[in-house]
Design a protein around this motif. Structure first.
Motif, PDB file in Angstrom:
ATOM      1  N   THR A 237       2.141   0.585 -10.339  1.00 21.72           N
ATOM      2  CA  THR A 237       1.276   1.016  -9.246  1.00 21.72           C
ATOM      3  C   THR A 237       2.003   0.783  -7.922  1.00 21.72           C
ATOM      4  OG1 THR A 237      -0.951   0.818  -8.309  1.00 21.72           O
ATOM      5  CG2 THR A 237       0.133  -1.219  -8.918  1.00 21.72           C
ATOM      6  N   ILE A 238       1.563   1.436  -6.859  1.00 13.20           N
ATOM      7  CA  ILE A 238       2.155   1.254  -5.540  1.00 13.20           C
ATOM      8  C   ILE A 238       1.873  -0.175  -5.060  1.00 13.20           C
ATOM      9  CG2 ILE A 238       2.104   1.996  -3.129  1.00 13.20           C
ATOM     10  CD1 ILE A 238       3.293   4.099  -4.900  1.00 13.20           C
ATOM     11  N   PRO A 239       2.892  -0.904  -4.589  1.00 13.81           N
ATOM     12  CA  PRO A 239       2.675  -2.294  -4.170  1.00 13.81           C
ATOM     13  C   PRO A 239       1.691  -2.451  -3.020  1.00 13.81           C
ATOM     14  CG  PRO A 239       5.021  -1.849  -4.466  1.00 13.81           C
ATOM     15  CD  PRO A 239       4.312  -0.523  -4.553  1.00 13.81           C
ATOM     16  N   GLY A 240       1.530  -1.394  -2.200  1.00  8.98           N
ATOM     17  CA  GLY A 240       0.614  -1.488  -1.071  1.00  8.98           C
ATOM     18  C   GLY A 240       0.934  -0.428  -0.037  1.00  8.98           C
ATOM     19  N   ALA A 241       0.091  -0.340   0.990  1.00 10.12           N
ATOM     20  CA  ALA A 241       0.287   0.666   2.024  1.00 10.12           C
ATOM     21  C   ALA A 241       1.606   0.459   2.760  1.00 10.12           C
ATOM     22  CB  ALA A 241      -0.886   0.611   3.009  1.00 10.12           C
ATOM     23  N   TRP A 242       2.030  -0.803   2.890  1.00 11.86           N
ATOM     24  CA  TRP A 242       3.302  -1.090   3.571  1.00 11.86           C
ATOM     25  C   TRP A 242       4.459  -0.386   2.868  1.00 11.86           C
ATOM     26  CZ3 TRP A 242       7.561  -3.098   1.221  1.00 11.86           C
ATOM     27  CH2 TRP A 242       7.384  -3.716  -0.027  1.00 11.86           C
ATOM     28  N   PHE A 243       4.422  -0.361   1.523  1.00 18.29           N
ATOM     29  CA  PHE A 243       5.504   0.235   0.749  1.00 18.29           C
ATOM     30  C   PHE A 243       5.555   1.741   0.974  1.00 18.29           C
ATOM     31  CE2 PHE A 243       7.107   2.248  -3.153  1.00 18.29           C
ATOM     32  CZ  PHE A 243       8.356   1.659  -3.238  1.00 18.29           C
ATOM     33  N   GLU A 244       4.395   2.377   0.968  1.00 19.08           N
ATOM     34  CA  GLU A 244       4.366   3.820   1.200  1.00 19.08           C
ATOM     35  C   GLU A 244       4.896   4.164   2.583  1.00 19.08           C
ATOM     36  OE1 GLU A 244       0.897   5.946  -1.152  1.00 19.08           O
ATOM     37  OE2 GLU A 244       0.104   4.213  -0.050  1.00 19.08           O
ATOM     38  N   ALA A 245       4.528   3.354   3.597  1.00 20.14           N
ATOM     39  CA  ALA A 245       4.975   3.613   4.961  1.00 20.14           C
ATOM     40  C   ALA A 245       6.489   3.434   5.084  1.00 20.14           C
ATOM     41  CB  ALA A 245       4.255   2.685   5.933  1.00 20.14           C
ATOM     42  N   VAL A 246       7.009   2.392   4.470  1.00 17.95           N
ATOM     43  CA  VAL A 246       8.450   2.142   4.533  1.00 17.95           C
ATOM     44  C   VAL A 246       9.204   3.217   3.758  1.00 17.95           C
ATOM     45  CG1 VAL A 246      10.291   0.564   3.799  1.00 17.95           C
ATOM     46  CG2 VAL A 246       8.254  -0.340   4.941  1.00 17.95           C
ATOM     47  N   TYR A 247       8.689   3.577   2.597  1.00 17.29           N
ATOM     48  CA  TYR A 247       9.376   4.585   1.784  1.00 17.29           C
ATOM     49  C   TYR A 247       9.451   5.918   2.538  1.00 17.29           C
ATOM     50  CZ  TYR A 247      11.256   6.716  -2.387  1.00 17.29           C
ATOM     51  OH  TYR A 247      12.107   7.346  -3.271  1.00 17.29           O
ATOM     52  N   GLU A 248       8.333   6.310   3.148  1.00 16.17           N
ATOM     53  CA  GLU A 248       8.322   7.566   3.897  1.00 16.17           C
ATOM     54  C   GLU A 248       9.329   7.526   5.043  1.00 16.17           C
ATOM     55  OE1 GLU A 248       5.169  10.436   6.324  1.00 16.17           O
ATOM     56  OE2 GLU A 248       4.645   8.361   5.881  1.00 16.17           O
ATOM     57  N   THR A 249       9.415   6.380   5.708  1.00 14.64           N
ATOM     58  CA  THR A 249      10.354   6.238   6.830  1.00 14.64           C
ATOM     59  C   THR A 249      11.792   6.380   6.358  1.00 14.64           C
ATOM     60  OG1 THR A 249       8.856   4.802   8.081  1.00 14.64           O
ATOM     61  CG2 THR A 249      11.207   4.636   8.585  1.00 14.64           C
ATOM     62  N   VAL A 250      12.149   5.677   5.290  1.00 12.27           N
ATOM     63  CA  VAL A 250      13.526   5.717   4.784  1.00 12.27           C
ATOM     64  C   VAL A 250      13.850   7.105   4.244  1.00 12.27           C
ATOM     65  CG1 VAL A 250      15.119   4.758   3.066  1.00 12.27           C
ATOM     66  CG2 VAL A 250      13.565   3.243   4.318  1.00 12.27           C
TER      67      VAL A 250
END
Length: 361
Positions: A237-250
């Motif tokens: 599962t996605i670790p959290g909203a922080w992960f999605e935000a960082v992944y999108e940025t990178v």
């Protein structure tokens, strides 16, 4: 193939004229491979205006006779550095160039003891030739890239909760050799959970849990050339909203930087494309390394994509583009591809998907 190495010798001779040297001497395995085709770890090379000599001891004679092109192979006894210096002394040379990056202090002392002439440091004299890859070299890099991607695809299918980082890393490196690679081009990085915040962390005993971030940085050596790839996943599962935000940025930073790879672009400007976007998103303090590096016979070659490099990209250069954001205590994301600079822009060698993926979902 013989012409390839003859052309490299002639390129080095032109460089020697610019350095105002009579000859070049090398004991650096990467430079010697480039000049001769020899993939062994120990050898000596001399190139002058009228000679191209390759020296090795008896351990490598048969291999050298099979691999070395355009050089005269000589088996020498005893200390290779001493024999190299003696050979130079016998050629009545005045000034011999060497790349200081490929010699130890002790080796230089032994060389100077055997060779009475002048040794002149010529920083990067062969590295500058190596920076532009030939079509054959790009084919070798492509083959190395395809092999490591196939290994990763199979290993990803096997990853299960409870497996240790080190176990996955070992499995990847086994697959490299099973598929024909000579080995890993660097120590494979596999990190889980919050440990993914370490850009070059070493795989350990940490075991995979549901909801972990998974960062894998891998590459193999095949046909004498290296490959490099990084992907970041979530497990279960996605670790959290922080992960999605960082992944999108990178992801967006890497995509923009790849679009900026083209002939005439300054390396520092390509780096800035990714760095500025990451800074704008608020993660600038968490992207501390350069955007990328050249790949070839060695895993880290020129050119360097970083904020200090004034080098301009040219067709035939091969670089990695690998922005990352690393949040201590949470985890990190890095996405990396190998990119060939072409006449029209950048060709991505790697084909492994980059869209956010949840393993074992």
């Amino acid at each position: 193939m013989e012409n390839t190495f003859t052309n490299r010798i002639e390129g080095l001779r032109k460089a020697l004229a610019e350095w105002e040297c009579d000859a070049f001497a090398s004991v650096a395995a990467p430079d010697n491979q480039y000049l001769t085709g020899f993939t062994g770890s120990t050898s000596g090379v001399i190139v002058s205006a009228d000679a191209a000599a390759f020296l090795c001891d008896s351990r490598y004679t048969e291999q050298a006779q099979q691999q070395v092109k355009a050089f005269r192979v000589s088996e020498v006894p005893g200390n290779l550095i001493t024999r190299l210096g003696e050979r130079l002394a016998g050629m009545n040379l005045s000034t011999v160039a060497y790349d200081p990056n490929g010699w130890t202090v002790a080796q230089l002392a032994a060389m100077q003891k055997a060779f009475p002439g002048s040794l002149k440091p010529a920083d990067g004299i062969v590295a500058r030739l190596r920076i532009i890859k030939s079509p054959d070299e790009i084919d070798a890099l492509r083959a190395a890239s395809e092999l490591k991607e196939a290994a990763l695809a199979d290993v990803l299918q096997e990853i299960r909760e409870g497996v240790a980082e080190a176990e996955v890393a070992a499995r990847i490196e086994y697959e490299f050799k099973a598929r024909g690679a000579s080995g890993a081009s660097f120590d494979t990085i596999v990190l889980f959970g919050s440990r993914t915040s370490m850009p070059h962390g070493s795989p350990g005993k940490t075991r995979l849990k549901h909801g972990d971030t998974v960062l894998i940085d891998l590459g193999c050596r095949h046909c004498g050339y290296c490959s490099d790839l990084t992907r970041t996943y979530a497990y279960g599962t996605i670790p959290g909203a922080w992960f999605e935000a960082v992944y999108e940025t990178v992801f967006e930073a890497q995509s923009a930087a790849i679009q900026a790879v083209r002939p005439g672009a300054r390396c520092r400007d390509v780096d800035a494309v990714a760095r500025d976007l990451i800074q704008f998103r608020g993660y600038g303090a968490h992207f501390g390394h350069g955007l990328g590096h050249g790949v070839g016979i060695e895993i880290h070659e020129g050119p360097r994509l970083n904020a200090e490099s004034e080098l301009v990209l040219e067709p035939g250069m091969v670089v990695t583009v690998e922005p990352g954001v690393y949040l201590p205590g949470k985890g990190g994301v890095r996405i990396e591809d190998m990119v060939v600079v072409t006449e029209k822009g950048g060709e991505v060698l790697t084909r492994t998907p980059k869209a956010l993926k949840v393993l074992n979902a």
